[in-house]
Structure formats: structure tokens, C-alpha cells
Design a protein around this motif. Sequence first.
Motif, PDB file in Angstrom:
ATOM      1  N   PRO A  77       9.570   0.969  -0.441  1.00 39.09           N
ATOM      2  CA  PRO A  77       9.215   0.277   0.740  1.00 39.09           C
ATOM      3  C   PRO A  77       9.824   1.318   1.951  1.00 39.09           C
ATOM      4  N   ALA A  78       8.761   1.408   2.906  1.00 39.03           N
ATOM      5  CA  ALA A  78       9.273   2.463   3.973  1.00 39.03           C
ATOM      6  C   ALA A  78       8.955   1.792   5.496  1.00 39.03           C
ATOM      7  N   HIS A  79       7.711   1.004   5.614  1.00 37.79           N
ATOM      8  CA  HIS A  79       7.423   0.212   6.706  1.00 37.79           C
ATOM      9  C   HIS A  79       6.852  -0.828   6.359  1.00 37.79           C
TER      10      HIS A  79
ATOM     11  N   THR B  61       4.475   1.852   1.105  1.00 44.09           N
ATOM     12  CA  THR B  61       5.550   2.691   0.563  1.00 44.09           C
ATOM     13  C   THR B  61       5.511   4.197   0.753  1.00 44.09           C
ATOM     14  N   ASP B  62       6.705   4.985   0.443  1.00 42.59           N
ATOM     15  CA  ASP B  62       6.696   6.218   0.664  1.00 42.59           C
ATOM     16  C   ASP B  62       7.223   6.766  -0.714  1.00 42.59           C
ATOM     17  N   ARG B  63       6.665   7.221  -1.576  1.00 41.59           N
ATOM     18  CA  ARG B  63       7.176   7.794  -2.940  1.00 41.59           C
ATOM     19  C   ARG B  63       7.601   6.306  -3.603  1.00 41.59           C
TER      20      ARG B  63
ATOM     21  N   LEU C 103       0.849  -1.072   0.123  1.00 43.99           N
ATOM     22  CA  LEU C 103      -0.011   0.024  -0.019  1.00 43.99           C
ATOM     23  C   LEU C 103       0.883   1.325  -0.052  1.00 43.99           C
ATOM     24  N   SER C 104       0.337   2.259  -0.632  1.00 39.46           N
ATOM     25  CA  SER C 104       1.152   3.520  -0.359  1.00 39.46           C
ATOM     26  C   SER C 104       0.798   4.014   0.549  1.00 39.46           C
ATOM     27  N   SER C 105       1.519   5.020   1.195  1.00 41.25           N
ATOM     28  CA  SER C 105       1.291   5.853   2.590  1.00 41.25           C
ATOM     29  C   SER C 105      -0.033   6.401   2.413  1.00 41.25           C
TER      30      SER C 105
END
Length: 84
Positions: A35-37, A30-32, A6-8
Amino acid sequence: MTITTLSSREFNQDTSRAKKAAAKGPVFITDRGRPAHVLLSIEDYQRIIGKHRNIVDALSMPGLADIEFDPPRLRELARSADFS
């Protein structure tokens, strides 16, 4: 196991969808586009980290005040060195 991404923005707009997806497997947020978290169910998280107790958990257990603990003094354990 299903992996969901999922996107942020999607995560912020529909957290219930993310929680339902986490019950089936990890959810990558995701962030931009990167994957961020990762969102996991508590069961998956505990399985990953293992259920090993550490010293902090062991010492913070309720009822420890009732356990008698009288370790020997260091002098009682020490022996003189034999240099012969």
C-alpha cells in the motif's frame, strides 16, 4: 463501506473505476504489492480531518476588513509588581 485495492498500473489505466470505488469507501493504491496511497471521496476526507477551522482559515475569510479590531495596548494591561 467497501475497501478497494488497486495496483498503480490499474489505477493509471482506469481512474474512473478508482473514483467510482472511492464513492463507496477508501481505495488503496499499491506500488509493488505494498500500500502506497489512499484515495478518498472529499466527504470522507472532511469527515476524517473534522471540520475544525484553524487560525489561517479564520484569518483568510472574506469580509474581515469590515470587522473593527482595536486590542488594548500591552502597557494598559500590565500592572506593577508589589514586592512588599
